[in-house]
Enzyme design. Structure first.
Site, short mmCIF file in Angstrom:
data_model
loop_
_atom_site.label_atom_id
_atom_site.label_comp_id
_atom_site.label_asym_id
_atom_site.label_seq_id
_atom_site.Cartn_x
_atom_site.Cartn_y
_atom_site.Cartn_z
N ILE A 64 -4.38 -8.89 -6.47
CA ILE A 64 -4.48 -8.15 -5.22
C ILE A 64 -3.32 -7.17 -5.15
O ILE A 64 -2.21 -7.47 -5.60
CB ILE A 64 -4.52 -9.10 -4.00
CG1 ILE A 64 -4.88 -8.35 -2.72
CG2 ILE A 64 -3.21 -9.87 -3.86
CD1 ILE A 64 -5.23 -9.27 -1.55
N CYS A 65 -3.59 -5.98 -4.61
CA CYS A 65 -2.57 -4.95 -4.44
C CYS A 65 -2.64 -4.45 -3.00
O CYS A 65 -3.02 -5.18 -2.10
CB CYS A 65 -2.75 -3.83 -5.45
SG CYS A 65 -4.32 -2.93 -5.26
N TYR A 66 -2.27 -3.20 -2.77
CA TYR A 66 -2.29 -2.63 -1.42
C TYR A 66 -3.71 -2.35 -0.93
O TYR A 66 -4.12 -2.79 0.13
CB TYR A 66 -1.49 -1.33 -1.37
CG TYR A 66 -0.04 -1.49 -1.68
CD1 TYR A 66 0.86 -1.88 -0.69
CD2 TYR A 66 0.44 -1.27 -2.96
CE1 TYR A 66 2.21 -2.04 -0.98
CE2 TYR A 66 1.78 -1.42 -3.25
CZ TYR A 66 2.67 -1.80 -2.26
OH TYR A 66 3.99 -1.96 -2.55
N PHE A 93 -4.79 -5.91 -0.07
CA PHE A 93 -4.19 -6.64 1.04
C PHE A 93 -4.61 -6.05 2.38
O PHE A 93 -4.73 -6.78 3.38
CB PHE A 93 -2.66 -6.66 0.91
CG PHE A 93 -1.99 -7.50 1.95
CD1 PHE A 93 -2.15 -8.88 1.95
CD2 PHE A 93 -1.22 -6.92 2.94
CE1 PHE A 93 -1.55 -9.67 2.93
CE2 PHE A 93 -0.60 -7.70 3.91
CZ PHE A 93 -0.77 -9.08 3.90
#
Length: 107
Positions: A64-66, A93
């Site tokens: 998971i990232c931004y 996220f």
């Protein structure tokens, strides 16, 4: 698996709750400390060795990232390193928070 799969934040959380996958947050340390998905491991260049020691190549991992873009590159990298079950969270996220899924804070 020669490519990663995209999954929703809800699907990711379900796998984490079932202890069926590790959730790897690749955002920077500051953002991770402010808020991150519950039970997430902060994956960085510095923590990669620790990650490799904790998880075998066949253990499912979710990145998971931004916003769900950078996680795709990280997912491909993990596949290139031999991980066989790799997923990327669609929307990152931002979508995790929007969906009201559990988050943790450091400090």
């Amino acid at each position: 698996m020669s490519a990663f799969s995209e999954i929703s934040p809800q699907q990711a959380w379900q796998l984490v709750q079932q202890h069926a996958a590790a959730l790897l947050d690749i955002r920077n340390e500051t953002h991770f400390a402010l808020a991150h998905p519950a039970q997430a491991f902060h994956l960085s260049h510095q923590s990669y060795g620790e990650f490799e020691m904790q998880y075998e190549d066949d253990h499912p991992v979710i990145v998971i990232c931004y916003h769900g873009v950078s996680s795709r590159g990280a997912a491909m990298y993990l596949i290139e390193q031999g991980y066989t079950q790799v997923y990327s969270v669609t929307g990152g996220f931002e979508a995790w928070e929007r969906d009201g899924l559990p988050i943790e804070r450091i400090g």
